[in-house]
Design an enzyme around this catalytic site. Structure first.
Site: not given
Length: 188
Positions: A7, A68, A141
């Site tokens: 992430d 991501e 996160d």
């Protein structure tokens, strides 16, 4: 399959490793955050992220990396930092020959919670449940990185079949209409 989920972020880059196959219980092998100081020079921050991701790649030896996909936000500065951290993760994996997949936040949310509009608390709760953890990983996160890895494990078989079908179709070449039969269309 062992997947490192990333992430991306400049201040907190979530990382998590999940192992398993679609349809079977999954196992978390590690979760954490690579942190950089907000007041540090951009170049130093990117190097710190690279070093952190390299440590995770060395320690866990993932077969795939799921990152991501950066999406447009209102804050251009945040988007740029996220994109830069994402590029570092992609570079680290690609340098080692590890395939990288990009997943949008809504794809990840839909895969893990069933809704592409789930909030961070719902994602954290489902990650906790799916990986049979005692508590949601903190910060968010880290939970998001695990969700990326889970999403990839569950989506990879379908994506692989789709890629194989596209490749098979492309290898046949362009389709041409059949030539008219010599005896048809002639008049005497």
């Amino acid at each position: 399959m062992r997947v490192l989920g990333v992430d991306p972020g400049l201040t907190r880059c979530g990382v998590g490793v999940v192992e398993g196959v679609a349809g079977r219980p999954l196992t978390m092998l590690g979760v954490g955050v690579v942190r950089t100081p907000a007041d540090a020079d951009l170049g130093h921050r990117l190097v710190a992220i690279e070093q952190g991701i390299e440590r995770w790649l060395d320690e866990h030896r993932p077969e795939r990396v799921a990152v991501e996909r950066v999406f447009s936000q209102h804050n251009v500065r945040t988007v740029m930092g996220t994109a830069q951290a994402s590029a570092v993760a992609i570079l680290c994996a690609s340098r080692r020959g590890i395939p990288v997949a990009l997943h949008t936040p809504s794809e990840v949310k839909a895969a893990v919670t069933g809704s592409g509009r789930a909030d961070k608390a719902q994602v954290g709760a489902m990650v906790t449940r799916l990986l049979r953890l005692a508590a949601p990983p903190k910060p968010a996160d880290a939970a998001d990185a695990l969700a990326l890895a889970i999403c990839h494990i569950w989506r990879a078989p379908a994506q692989n079949r789709l890629q194989q079908a596209v490749a098979a179709h492309a290898s046949r070449g362009p389709r041409r209409p059949p030539a008219p039969h010599p005896s048809k269309g002639r008049t005497a």
